[in-house]
Scaffold this motif. Structure first.
Motif, PDB file in Angstrom:
ATOM      1  N   UNK A 216       0.828  -1.200   0.000  1.00  0.00           N
ATOM      2  CA  UNK A 216       0.000   0.000   0.000  1.00  0.00           C
ATOM      3  C   UNK A 216       0.869   1.260   0.000  1.00  0.00           C
ATOM      4  N   UNK A 217       2.005   1.193   0.699  1.00  0.00           N
ATOM      5  CA  UNK A 217       2.855   2.380   0.780  1.00  0.00           C
ATOM      6  C   UNK A 217       3.401   2.745  -0.602  1.00  0.00           C
ATOM      7  N   UNK A 218       3.571   1.734  -1.460  1.00  0.00           N
ATOM      8  CA  UNK A 218       4.020   2.022  -2.820  1.00  0.00           C
ATOM      9  C   UNK A 218       2.964   2.748  -3.641  1.00  0.00           C
TER      10      UNK A 218
ATOM     11  N   UNK B 203      -0.615   4.864  -0.118  1.00  0.00           N
ATOM     12  CA  UNK B 203      -1.621   4.589   0.913  1.00  0.00           C
ATOM     13  C   UNK B 203      -0.932   3.881   2.074  1.00  0.00           C
ATOM     14  N   UNK B 204      -1.695   3.457   3.089  1.00  0.00           N
ATOM     15  CA  UNK B 204      -1.077   2.645   4.128  1.00  0.00           C
ATOM     16  C   UNK B 204      -2.008   1.528   4.590  1.00  0.00           C
TER      17      UNK B 204
END
Lengths: 595, 77
Positions: free
Chosen positions: A316-318, A321-322
């Motif tokens: 998600x961080x890519x 988002x998280x």
């Protein structure tokens, strides 16, 4: 009327307690100084009515997230006679910090050490007497989930309400200097009154985690688990839906038709072919939604969602988002509206908006009804569940695509920490409560949107007077023809177009509208639709339904949460554009390949 | 021998005591609320695949923390 506010950290079991106390009769209401709706309920205490308000879970009264501001603004603008401070007993070593902050504000309070059963099981013993004396607040052990300790709690609440002085609406003093002293106070308090075992933590949770969070098998297991759940919803809910449809059909043929036969043809057609067929078709899908939410309640309460966040955070961080965004997407599978509200724990506006932009792609339970209907009508029983699962996969595909395209505009460097609570089993009571809640939501939506929707569809398909229903010369036919240059490249015919237009209001209307347009109900409707369109058109229609503009409630929520007309416009226009591109792309490609 | 290092340099299974936070006030409140305070002992339980977050245990609480944020916390081994 006296007012009680429920305050506690996330994962303290505050909502379970509130649900128990309110008996499910909670209402959403506006409060001075607070822009979001809060749940409240009235309670008979000490011979008088008392109002009880559920405030969002917060870690710190000074915090900067929207949730923390809501609590601050609430206390600044509303008189509070008593605070029910809900503390997770097995995490008392840290959760009492919030209690100390309330104490520094001279807030009248009763401390409820919730999840007493869990704390006892992990060997934690708490001297409530000592805490009561040291803090000057009545302190009680209780299990909101299993209903233990309530009568003592009510006694303490009544006694405190009788004697305590209300805290008037007043802004919170932000005294940061006391923080250090408070830490020492917390440590001393815990040292004197709580006995922790040498090894804390549940061995059961550790064992499950070693499998669920396995570096290699964790993710495949998660997706496998999801597939099994959706398969189960389909397998259990499908026959229930058929049963309901059969019941409605029988009622219609044996009771309604003979009863209304004396009425003029147009009124008869309106009542049976419009209102009844439309509503009955939608209502027949409610059992599937209930089954879905029973599973959803189980997963939500189990603690597995935060494990999903742990596994997916790196990915998600890519996308900018998280892990929380991922949990909200999963929550969106139930309903997009609470998922959108769940983003309030995010501080960074970029992260929050990007998450809010992708949540509406989550295949919510209303869309699930449309897809169960379509896949059952157009695909074999072996293929239908796989087709359905492919649409869940499509949710993730469009989420990834959208996030990657927009992450440049919604930048975020927000740090991320999330609790991993121990695994828990929900009680039957909690699951039944949830199931009933969904029926209540349906009834509310049915009386509001769905009835009006199917009535309007009936009018469009049967007017002008005397026209062949849903023919090219009816109003719906004219609208369908008008839209056809845009939607025929996606294989969406004039009848489906009308259903899509009303699906903008609420996705449940889509199947109700199809029932009215085709003038059929139950199994006859499915056969009727299968005669009209092939699977390529059906799948294209489903793709469009999945991706395009979510329901009116979702749009309204986006507007109030984002407080931006510009963002609301983007979250209307982008999904609509994407829906058309994906559907038309799929339809043209499938036709080109000879399907 | 005791050494000061970053939380992000800890190995799975190791324990350490928190020394200092180099994070903004807002995040410090959040961490405090979750039980992370100077002087508290924590243990690294697990590291998520693809360089994902850490799973930590501190007192009675388990939580996850991204590597980037773990780098902002000083610990004493």
């Amino acid at each position: 009327m006296k007012r009680i506010a429920l305050i506690g950290m996330p994962n303290a079991g505050k909502s379970t307690l509130f649900n128990r106390m309110s008996g499910g009769s909670a209402k959403v209401a506006n409060w001075p100084g607070v822009t979001v709706d809060l749940l409240s309920s009235k309670l008979l205490l000490d011979g008088g009515m008392v109002e009880i308000v559920d405030l969002p879970g917060i870690y710190d009264l000074h915090g900067f997230s929207d949730d923390e501001q809501v609590v601050r603004h609430f206390l600044a603008n509303n008189t509070v006679d008593l605070v029910l401070m809900v503390v997770n007993a097995s995490q008392i070593d840290r959760q009492l910090s919030l209690t100390l902050q309330l104490k520094s504000l001279n807030m009248p309070a009763v401390i409820l050490l919730n999840m007493a059963d869990e704390a006892k099981k992990s060997g934690i013993s708490i001297d409530t007497e000592k805490i009561s004396v040291e803090l000057g607040y009545s302190t009680l052990l209780l299990s909101a989930k299993y209903g233990q300790g309530y009568s003592e709690a009510y006694n303490a609440i009544e006694a405190t309400l009788r004697t305590s002085k209300a805290r008037p609406a007043r802004a919170l003093e932000q005294d940061f200097a006391v923080d250090k002293a408070m830490e020492t106070e917390l440590d001393n308090l815990v040292k004197h009154s709580v006995d922790f075992p040498a090894q804390i933590g549940s061995t059961m949770t550790e064992k499950i985690d070693s499998v669920a969070l396995h570096p290699v098998f964790g993710l495949p297991l998660f997706f496998g688990f999801m597939f099994v759940i959706f398969q189960a919803v389909y397998t259990i809910g499908g026959p229930l839906q058929e049963g309901m449809a059969w019941l409605f059909e029988t009622f219609r043929d044996l009771a309604l038709v003979p009863l209304l036969s004396g009425l003029p043809a147009l009124l008869n057609g309106f009542l049976i072919g419009g209102v009844f067929d439309g509503l009955a078709t939608v209502a027949s899908f409610v059992p599937i939604v209930i089954v879905f939410f029973l599973f959803m309640a189980f997963v939500e309460d189990s603690g597995y969602l935060s494990r999903a966040a742990f596994l997916m955070d790196s990915l998600m961080s890519r996308m900018g988002l998280d892990g929380r965004s991922f949990v909200m997407l999963l929550m969106g599978f139930g309903c997009n509206v609470p998922a959108l509200m769940g983003t309030r724990t995010m501080r960074s506006r970029g992260l929050r908006l990007l998450t809010m932009l992708v949540i509406p792609f989550s295949l919510c339970s209303a869309r699930l009804q449309v897809f169960v209907f379509m896949t059952t009508a157009l695909f074999s029983p072996q293929h239908a569940p796989i087709v359905l699962f492919s649409l869940y996969i499509m949710t993730f595909v469009v989420v990834i695509l959208t996030a990657l395209l927009f992450k440049g505009h919604f930048n975020s460097q927000e740090p991320f920490a999330l609790e991993l609570p121990p695994y828990r089993l929900p009680t039957y009571r909690q699951m039944l409560f949830r199931g009933w809640h969904e029926v209540a939501v349906f009834i509310k939506r049915a009386t509001k949107f769905i009835t009006i929707g199917v009535v309007m569809v009936w009018v469009l398909t049967n007017m002008p007077y005397g026209v062949e229903p849903a023919s090219a010369s009816s109003w719906s036919g004219i609208i369908g023809e008008f839209m056809s240059p845009v939607l025929s490249p996606a294989g969406i015919n004039p009848e489906l177009t009308i259903a899509l237009i009303f699906g903008f209001v609420a996705k449940e209307i889509v199947i109700g509208a199809l029932a009215v347009i085709y003038g059929l109900e139950g199994s006859a409707l499915m056969t009727g639709i299968a005669d009209q369109i092939d699977w390529v058109q059906a799948y294209s229609f489903m793709l469009f339904t999945l991706i395009y503009t979510p329901c009116l409630s979702t749009i309204a929520t986006i507007r109030t949460e984002a407080k931006s007309g510009w963002f609301t416009t983007v979250s209307l226009v982008w999904p609509l554009t994407l829906a058309w591109v994906v559907s038309a792309g799929f339809y043209q490609a499938a036709r080109f390949l000879g399907y | 021998m005791k050494i000061i290092q970053r939380l992000s340099e800890m190995q799975v299974g190791q324990t350490a005591t928190i020394q200092a936070f180099h994070v903004d006030t807002a995040f410090k409140y959040r961490l405090n609320g979750l039980g992370l305070r100077v002087g508290k002992k924590l243990e690294v339980i697990r590291h998520a695949p693809f360089d994902g977050p850490y799973q930590l245990r501190i007192g009675s609480t388990e939580l996850m923390l991204r590597k980037r944020d773990a780098h902002m916390i000083e610990v004493l081994m």
